[in-house]
Scaffold this motif. Structure first.
Motif, mmCIF file in Angstrom:
data_model
loop_
_atom_site.group_PDB
_atom_site.id
_atom_site.type_symbol
_atom_site.label_atom_id
_atom_site.label_comp_id
_atom_site.label_asym_id
_atom_site.label_seq_id
_atom_site.Cartn_x
_atom_site.Cartn_y
_atom_site.Cartn_z
ATOM 1 N N UNK A 29 0.849 -1.205 0.000
ATOM 2 C CA UNK A 29 0.000 0.000 0.000
ATOM 3 C C UNK A 29 0.878 1.246 0.000
ATOM 4 N N UNK A 30 0.323 2.313 -0.501
ATOM 5 C CA UNK A 30 0.994 3.611 -0.438
ATOM 6 C C UNK A 30 -0.075 4.686 -0.280
ATOM 7 N N UNK A 31 0.286 5.940 -0.501
ATOM 8 C CA UNK A 31 -0.669 7.040 -0.292
ATOM 9 C C UNK A 31 -1.810 7.017 -1.309
ATOM 10 N N UNK A 32 -1.629 6.312 -2.401
ATOM 11 C CA UNK A 32 -2.669 6.249 -3.421
ATOM 12 C C UNK A 32 -3.699 5.172 -3.108
ATOM 13 N N UNK A 33 -3.258 4.064 -2.519
ATOM 14 C CA UNK A 33 -4.202 2.992 -2.225
ATOM 15 C C UNK A 33 -3.509 1.669 -1.964
ATOM 16 N N UNK A 34 -4.286 0.621 -2.082
ATOM 17 C CA UNK A 34 -3.797 -0.736 -1.808
ATOM 18 C C UNK A 34 -3.743 -1.494 -3.122
ATOM 19 N N UNK A 35 -2.614 -2.200 -3.354
ATOM 20 C CA UNK A 35 -2.444 -2.963 -4.578
ATOM 21 C C UNK A 35 -3.080 -4.343 -4.487
ATOM 22 N N UNK A 36 -2.840 -5.151 -5.485
ATOM 23 C CA UNK A 36 -3.344 -6.519 -5.528
ATOM 24 C C UNK A 36 -2.564 -7.383 -4.523
ATOM 25 N N UNK A 37 -3.216 -8.356 -3.912
ATOM 26 C CA UNK A 37 -2.484 -9.235 -2.992
ATOM 27 C C UNK A 37 -1.578 -10.205 -3.744
#
Length: 192
Positions: A29-37
């Motif tokens: 995750x970062x400030x933009x959002x959460x990626x795929x697991x």
């Protein structure tokens, strides 16, 4: 779960249940959002441990004369915490200081019957049911009071009388058998 620093590449997962298979995924995750697991890890089973959950709904009673019937609700598989799971039954006559211990090795068991000719009908017993597995003995339930089986009534009803009420009916009456330790509970009468 807590967020782990971006420069860390490992974590310890805690508060898992013993003897349960788990698989894990990691999500960035970062400030933009959460990626795929990530793809799931291989299945990993936690180590076994002594069971900590005791059976519930300890009850029983009934059965034949000279029997103590004990029943409980079985512990679910996810709370057995290891192989070799079974039940420990402890009981003693009310007022006694010595416990009798029995072991039931079947996971699915929910009943134990103790037979002994010296048990008098409707005797109260203190009963506890516990658990064990290959790692050791676990928790015992709180004490429940359970009564041994009853005997058949030893005395006949007294004062039987009959009164004709019509051309096709007779009223029969009798004195009820009083409840006591030796006769048990009278569930019904049979008129012959």
């Amino acid at each position: 779960p807590e967020v782990i620093n971006g420069r860390t590449h490992q974590a310890t997962v805690v508060d898992l249940s013993p003897w349960v298979e788990y698989e894990f995924r990691v999500v960035a995750s970062n400030s933009v959002g959460i990626g795929e697991p990530s793809r799931p890890s291989a299945l990993l089973k936690t180590k076994a441990a002594v069971p900590v959950v005791a059976p519930t709904n300890i009850s029983g009673g009934g059965g034949s004369c000279s029997e103590l019937v004990i029943t409980w609700e079985p512990v679910s598989e996810e709370l057995q915490n290891g192989e070799g799971f079974g039940y420990i039954i402890m009981f003693r006559p009310l007022g006694s200081t010595t416990w009798t211990k029995a072991v039931v090795a079947s996971v699915e068991s929910s009943r134990y019957v103790y037979r002994n000719e010296s048990i008098t009908p409707l005797s109260p017993f203190e009963v506890k049911v516990g658990v064990y597995n290959n790692e050791g003995e676990g928790t015992l339930s709180s004490i429940s009071i359970i009564y041994s089986g009853e005997d058949e009534p030893q005395i006949a009803p007294a004062g039987a009388s009959a009164l004709s009420v019509s051309a096709a009916a007779v009223e029969v009456s009798w004195l009820p058998i009083p409840w006591n330790r030796h006769t048990g509970r009278v569930l019904g009468y049979e008129v012959r």
